[in-house]
Design an enzyme around this catalytic site. Structure first.
Site, mmCIF file in Angstrom:
data_model
loop_
_atom_site.group_PDB
_atom_site.id
_atom_site.type_symbol
_atom_site.label_atom_id
_atom_site.label_comp_id
_atom_site.label_asym_id
_atom_site.label_seq_id
_atom_site.Cartn_x
_atom_site.Cartn_y
_atom_site.Cartn_z
ATOM 1 N N LYS A 1 0.799 -1.238 0.000
ATOM 2 C CA LYS A 1 0.000 0.000 0.000
ATOM 3 C C LYS A 1 0.829 1.286 0.000
ATOM 4 O O LYS A 1 0.377 2.337 0.468
ATOM 5 C CB LYS A 1 -1.009 0.032 1.155
ATOM 6 C CG LYS A 1 -1.827 -1.211 1.374
ATOM 7 C CD LYS A 1 -2.237 -1.950 0.122
ATOM 8 C CE LYS A 1 -3.334 -1.302 -0.669
ATOM 9 N NZ LYS A 1 -3.586 -2.113 -1.912
ATOM 10 N N LYS B 1 7.869 -7.179 -9.169
ATOM 11 C CA LYS B 1 7.274 -6.597 -7.950
ATOM 12 C C LYS B 1 7.500 -7.509 -6.753
ATOM 13 O O LYS B 1 7.308 -8.720 -6.835
ATOM 14 C CB LYS B 1 5.764 -6.406 -8.173
ATOM 15 C CG LYS B 1 4.968 -6.163 -6.881
ATOM 16 C CD LYS B 1 3.466 -5.991 -7.148
ATOM 17 C CE LYS B 1 2.663 -6.033 -5.866
ATOM 18 N NZ LYS B 1 1.216 -5.781 -6.050
ATOM 19 N N HIS C 1 7.002 -7.413 -2.156
ATOM 20 C CA HIS C 1 6.806 -6.701 -0.888
ATOM 21 C C HIS C 1 7.720 -7.289 0.190
ATOM 22 O O HIS C 1 7.577 -6.960 1.371
ATOM 23 C CB HIS C 1 5.362 -6.866 -0.399
ATOM 24 C CG HIS C 1 4.328 -6.142 -1.209
ATOM 25 N ND1 HIS C 1 4.475 -4.844 -1.640
ATOM 26 C CD2 HIS C 1 3.097 -6.535 -1.644
ATOM 27 C CE1 HIS C 1 3.384 -4.486 -2.308
ATOM 28 N NE2 HIS C 1 2.544 -5.489 -2.332
ATOM 29 N N SER D 1 -4.814 2.585 4.354
ATOM 30 C CA SER D 1 -4.969 1.952 3.053
ATOM 31 C C SER D 1 -4.999 0.428 3.192
ATOM 32 O O SER D 1 -5.808 -0.263 2.544
ATOM 33 C CB SER D 1 -3.815 2.386 2.138
ATOM 34 O OG SER D 1 -3.939 1.807 0.865
ATOM 35 N N TYR E 1 6.322 8.160 -1.446
ATOM 36 C CA TYR E 1 4.998 8.389 -2.036
ATOM 37 C C TYR E 1 4.642 9.878 -1.962
ATOM 38 O O TYR E 1 4.116 10.452 -2.929
ATOM 39 C CB TYR E 1 3.978 7.539 -1.262
ATOM 40 C CG TYR E 1 2.540 7.656 -1.701
ATOM 41 C CD1 TYR E 1 1.974 6.709 -2.553
ATOM 42 C CD2 TYR E 1 1.718 8.683 -1.227
ATOM 43 C CE1 TYR E 1 0.637 6.789 -2.935
ATOM 44 C CE2 TYR E 1 0.384 8.771 -1.603
ATOM 45 C CZ TYR E 1 -0.155 7.836 -2.463
ATOM 46 O OH TYR E 1 -1.472 7.924 -2.830
HETATM 47 S S1 PPS Z 1 -0.348 -3.043 -3.287
HETATM 48 O O1 PPS Z 1 -1.626 -3.834 -3.222
HETATM 49 O O2 PPS Z 1 0.395 -3.194 -2.036
HETATM 50 O O3 PPS Z 1 0.457 -3.362 -4.456
HETATM 51 O O4 PPS Z 1 -0.855 -1.541 -3.362
HETATM 52 P P1 PPS Z 1 0.002 -0.268 -3.798
HETATM 53 O O5 PPS Z 1 -0.101 -0.086 -5.258
HETATM 54 O O6 PPS Z 1 1.352 -0.303 -3.188
HETATM 55 O O7 PPS Z 1 -0.776 0.889 -3.054
HETATM 56 C C1 PPS Z 1 -2.124 1.224 -3.302
HETATM 57 C C2 PPS Z 1 -2.316 2.638 -2.830
HETATM 58 O O8 PPS Z 1 -1.688 3.525 -3.757
HETATM 59 C C3 PPS Z 1 -2.681 4.404 -4.296
HETATM 60 N N1 PPS Z 1 -2.358 4.753 -5.688
HETATM 61 C C4 PPS Z 1 -2.069 6.002 -6.081
HETATM 62 N N2 PPS Z 1 -1.954 7.150 -5.394
HETATM 63 C C5 PPS Z 1 -1.676 8.274 -6.111
HETATM 64 N N3 PPS Z 1 -1.500 8.297 -7.437
HETATM 65 C C6 PPS Z 1 -1.589 7.158 -8.177
HETATM 66 N N4 PPS Z 1 -1.421 7.191 -9.482
HETATM 67 C C7 PPS Z 1 -1.881 5.941 -7.482
HETATM 68 N N5 PPS Z 1 -2.050 4.656 -7.864
HETATM 69 C C8 PPS Z 1 -2.342 3.944 -6.767
HETATM 70 C C9 PPS Z 1 -3.980 3.598 -4.144
HETATM 71 O O9 PPS Z 1 -5.107 4.436 -4.288
HETATM 72 C C10 PPS Z 1 -3.780 3.044 -2.747
HETATM 73 O O10 PPS Z 1 -3.829 4.034 -1.737
HETATM 74 P P2 PPS Z 1 -5.166 4.479 -0.969
HETATM 75 O O11 PPS Z 1 -4.696 5.406 0.126
HETATM 76 O O12 PPS Z 1 -5.801 3.241 -0.414
HETATM 77 O O13 PPS Z 1 -6.024 5.192 -1.959
#
Ligand code: PPS
Length: 295
Positions: A48, A106, A108, A138, A193
């Site tokens: 996340k 990818k 984690h 998240s 981020y």
């Molecule tokens: S995972 O399942 O662990 O691979 O998820 P991950 O991609 O690491 O994280 C998901 C969160 O990143 C947000 N997200 C974004 N934020 C801003 N801009 C872009 N382009 C973007 N793409 C993905 C996504 O909405 C999740 O965060 P939250 O806070 O839940 O919205």
């Protein structure tokens, strides 16, 4: 479909001190034996933290900003999730084995669980970190919608699990600190981020420099636009809408949920904030790693 959910949503299993999904634990020998290639680029994150976002940016960089080419497949096929092995369903290790180089991979995994071939080959790594409070929020929603996770309980209960590292991939604190320390000795680009939110172009420039690549200004602007939250949320190849419902239920909470910094303020009570911060200071004491919790 319900049977599939019962099959997948089970308690976590300890792998060398780290709680992981039961199916990963069962197939762990395959992950350990993963053969990295010298030109692999590893995308490492605590869950996340912006994995999907940076993955899309990197696939666009690898494809010179060709947005149509990057719609060729879902992000989880373009950038396979190495350790995700669900018997009879998916196998990240096998998907990567048949993929042509240069591969985007990818993971984690925390530093100590990463297959040794990555270190032996001195592979480049892009690590993205996100502030702990937003990750916790998240992750809480993700536990509800993505059925590979154990049920999170209430927000209060989940927050306690997060603080004590009783969540998939264990302690956020150890994960970020250990990768930060490792970045001093290995080719690891450590991004945040919150910086990507504040100035995505600047972070794309850092990625280009790290990869010894160059792109025209116009292409960089195109990448910024194509990887903005709103555009990625609408794009079926990045928004995870193509995964089956037994795996993710977007009606519970969409994968592309809010994409902001500081959403924790809508979830933490004052008491939770104070408890979290006191514990945070203890766990992060002595580390040179600093986060912004809002922008
Ligand atoms: S995972 O399942 O662990 O691979 O998820 P991950 O991609 O690491 O994280 C998901 C969160 O990143 C947000 N997200 C974004 N934020 C801003 N801009 C872009 N382009 C973007 N793409 C993905 C996504 O909405 C999740 O965060 P939250 O806070 O839940 O919205």
């Amino acid at each position: 479909m319900e049977n599939m959910e019962d099959f997948i949503r089970q308690e976590l299993v300890d792998v060398q001190g780290i709680p992981l999904y039961w199916f990963m634990a069962e197939e762990w020998s395959q992950v350990e034996a993963f053969e990295a290639r010298p030109d692999d680029l590893l995308i490492a994150t605590y869950p996340k933290s912006g994995t999907t976002w940076v993955s899309e940016i990197l696939d666009l960089i690898y494809n010179h900003g060709d947005t149509e080419k990057c719609k060729r497949d879902a992000i989880y096929n373009r950038v396979p999730f190495m350790e995700l092995i669900i018997p009879g369903v998916s196998n990240g290790v096998k998907e990567l084995e048949i993929m042509q180089s240069p591969r985007l991979v990818k993971t984690h995994l925390p530093v100590q669980l990463l297959p040794s071939s990555f270190w032996k080959n001195n592979c480049k790594v892009v690590y993205v970190a996100r502030n702990a409070k937003d990750v916790a929020v998240s992750y809480y929603y993700f536990h509800q919608m993505a059925k590979l996770n154990p049920l999170p309980g209430t927000w209060e209960e989940f927050l306690e699990k997060f603080i004590s590292g009783k969540v998939p991939y264990g302690s956020w604190y150890d994960h970020v600190k250990d990768w930060w320390e490792k970045s001093k000795d290995y080719p690891i680009l450590f991004l945040f981020y919150e910086d990507m939110k504040k100035n995505p172009k600047c972070e794309i420039q850092k990625l280009l420099k790290f990869l010894e690549k160059d792109l025209p200004e116009e292409t960089m602007n195109k990448i910024v636009h194509h990887t903005s939250f709103d555009v990625m949320k609408k794009n079926p190849s990045t928004n995870y809408s193509t995964v089956p419902e037994w795996d993710m239920d977007h009606s519970v909470s969409p994968f592309m949920r809010k994409g902001i910094s500081g959403d924790w303020k809508n979830h933490f009570t004052v008491a939770q904030y104070e408890r979290f911060e006191a514990d945070y200071q203890k766990k992060m004491k002595g580390s040179t790693l600093h986060f912004h919790s809002e922008i």
